[in-house]
Enzyme design. Structure first.
Site, PDB file in Angstrom:
ATOM      1  CG  ASP A   1       2.662  -5.465  -6.786  1.00  0.00           C
ATOM      2  OD1 ASP A   1       2.283  -5.542  -5.849  1.00  0.00           O
ATOM      3  OD2 ASP A   1       2.499  -7.224  -7.288  1.00  0.00           O
TER       4      ASP A   1
ATOM      5  CG  ASN B   1      -2.232  -4.331  -8.215  1.00  0.00           C
ATOM      6  OD1 ASN B   1      -3.066  -4.301  -7.895  1.00  0.00           O
ATOM      7  ND2 ASN B   1      -1.427  -5.780  -7.462  1.00  0.00           N
TER       8      ASN B   1
ATOM      9  CB  CYS C   1      -8.662  -7.082  -5.500  1.00  0.00           C
ATOM     10  SG  CYS C   1      -7.014  -7.216  -4.373  1.00  0.00           S
ATOM     11  CG  HIS C   2      -6.554 -12.781  -4.759  1.00  0.00           C
ATOM     12  ND1 HIS C   2      -5.411 -13.094  -5.583  1.00  0.00           N
ATOM     13  CD2 HIS C   2      -5.393 -11.399  -3.578  1.00  0.00           C
ATOM     14  CE1 HIS C   2      -4.672 -12.518  -5.572  1.00  0.00           C
ATOM     15  NE2 HIS C   2      -4.447 -12.216  -4.539  1.00  0.00           N
TER      16      HIS C   2
ATOM     17  CG  HIS D   1      -4.445  -3.599  -2.254  1.00  0.00           C
ATOM     18  ND1 HIS D   1      -3.189  -3.304  -3.194  1.00  0.00           N
ATOM     19  CD2 HIS D   1      -5.364  -4.327  -2.816  1.00  0.00           C
ATOM     20  CE1 HIS D   1      -3.061  -4.181  -3.897  1.00  0.00           C
ATOM     21  NE2 HIS D   1      -4.406  -4.902  -3.604  1.00  0.00           N
TER      22      HIS D   1
ATOM     23  CG  ASP E   1      -3.459  -7.235  -0.132  1.00  0.00           C
ATOM     24  OD1 ASP E   1      -1.911  -8.101   0.094  1.00  0.00           O
ATOM     25  OD2 ASP E   1      -4.556  -7.744  -1.329  1.00  0.00           O
TER      26      ASP E   1
END
Length: 465
Positions: free
Chosen positions: A125, A159, A180-181, A209, A266
């Site tokens: 996504d 995102n 972001c986590h 990411h 990620d």
């Protein structure tokens, strides 16, 4: 802090918004701030408004909660703007539908998992070159923040965080920070190795990411030998708990051996093509589920999200239901969500100093990476602002040369295409894609994606040059 106004744009992202509402309620210093919920979908807005008020009441907080479909009204007087908005195809239940439709077109033309699933960008996504509608909407929100609440922090949550944060910084004066986590993958690593997280001295750095564990010290000693021992003794028995569990996958270990530092969060999903050729390959590198970014698990995840949203909307209509009793895993009573947005706000407004991992302009934080590029790095936040840590030790040269710079190039190409409207840039990205067999294939897939009903404006945009 009753004079603080926090605005949620795209508040209809019901589940995510409720997590942050809960964090506000459970943060005493912020429990009486004004919260404005804004969404253009009136049904979802009404649902999140009702649920938020009830959650607030059940937790004994004093949030002043209001709702609106008007962006300017939401932004007027805001101190913080949390953008969770996802551009949605007209007539469809959620924004993920357009991702699925574009992905189907991509696969029809030979691009497994769609044209946006590419090396260093496999997150399903995280649309960059096909994300015109999302980039356009996010830029419009950034310009509106600059106009109506120029002193507010714009907390970018939806995102693609990397591209949106970079775009808004370059095109507006809005004070945007990307959130972001993914950094939480480090805690999964510490737990697997049996380490007390409070005794680990660690850093992660990179781009969204695409972060790596550059510092890993336990009780004063380099902890990477502990990881090496785990790899030797236990990695062969590793099994994923769920499709999202990739932190100690064979792909992550393989990337560690090549790059010299382990990818976090990620990042293991964003390695090279060797992990992603097809579902069989994905299962080899990510375990029995093949990760989350495949044709089996991703649709199941989207359907689960739809079911949760439908249930939340249904629950929102019955004021007699006690949320914290009916659904305690969604409406927790005391535990914070682990998201960074509310601690960030609390640190800046109340001086509650906190260590976070944020997406900000590099400005020399990571050496040999352009200064005007957004990077994800550890920072300390307090009432005086955001203070990046010195990245020590430095990321390896392989990480910078072979992972970060190619990923940054893809970001630059995506933004160049968006800003200029030059279709040739989109084509150039795909010409370099290993799935491409001919220029005719490139033109055909782009043509069909542009012909999708919700991409009408995108088609006009890329016809200008």
């Amino acid at each position: 802090m009753s004079n603080i106004k926090i605005s949620f744009i795209g508040a209809g992202s019901v589940r995510y918004t409720l997590k942050l509402i809960g964090d506000l309620c459970k943060t005493p210093e912020l429990s009486n701030v004004t919260v404005t919920l804004m969404d253009i979908d009136e049904e979802r807005l009404e649902a999140i408004y009702n649920l938020s008020k009830r959650y607030n009441d059940e937790l004994g907080a004093s949030l002043k909660i209001e709702k609106t479909t008007d962006l300017q009204k939401a932004l007027d007087g805001a101190s913080f703007v949390i953008n969770t908005a996802l551009a949605r195809a007209e007539g469809h239940e959620d924004g993920y539908v357009q991702y699925e439709m574009m992905r189907d077109v991509g696969e029809k033309h030979g691009y497994y998992r769609g044209i946006d699933s590419q090396e260093f960008n496999m997150v399903s996504d995280y649309y960059t070159i096909g994300g015109f509608n999302q980039l356009k909407m996010s830029l419009e929100i950034g310009k509106a923040v600059e106009k109506y609440c120029p002193d507010a922090y714009l907390i970018q949550t939806a995102n693609p965080v990397f591209e949106i944060t970079q775009l808004v910084l370059r095109q507006t004066g809005a004070k945007i920070i990307g959130f972001c986590h993914g950094f939480g993958g480090a805690f999964e690593l510490f737990e697997a190795l049996g380490l007390d997280k409070n005794k680990v001295d660690w850093q992660v750095a990179g781009v969204n990411h695409g972060i790596f564990l550059n510092r890993f010290v336990y009780k004063g000693e380099n902890a990477y030998p502990l990881l090496e021992k785990w790899i030797e003794e236990k990695s062969s028995q590793w099994e994923p708990k769920d499709p999202w569990d990739t932190q100690l996958s064979p792909a992550a270990i393989d990337m560690y051996k090549f790059y010299g530092m382990i990818p976090i969060g990620d990042a293991p999903r964003n390695g090279s093509w060797k992990y992603h050729y097809n579902l069989e390959t994905k299962k080899k590198w990510y375990g029995k589920f093949g990760g989350i970014d495949n044709e089996v698990e991703r649709p199941k995840y989207y359907e689960k999200l739809r079911e949760i949203k439908r249930k939340l909307i249904e629950v929102s209509k019955d004021p007699k239901i006690k949320l914290t009793e009916l659904w305690p895993e969604e409406f927790t009573k005391d535990k914070l969500s682990g998201e960074q947005q509310i601690p960030f706000i609390n640190a800046l407004t109340n001086g509650k100093k906190v260590r976070l991992f944020l997406n900000i302009l590099n400005n020399g934080i990571i050496s040999k990476v352009p200064e005007d590029v957004v990077v994800e790095v550890p920072v300390w936040v307090d009432k005086t602002g955001i203070h990046p840590e010195k990245i020590e030790p430095d990321l390896t040269d392989r990480i910078k040369k072979f992972f970060l710079l190619p990923r940054i190039m893809r970001m630059e190409m995506a933004l160049e295409a968006f800003v200029t409207g030059d279709r040739k840039v989109l084509e150039e990205i795909l010409i370099r894609d290993p799935r491409t067999k001919s220029y005719e294939q490139v033109k055909a897939v782009i043509d069909e994606i542009l012909d999708l009903p919700f991409n009408k404006e995108m088609k006009e945009h890329y016809s200008k040059v």
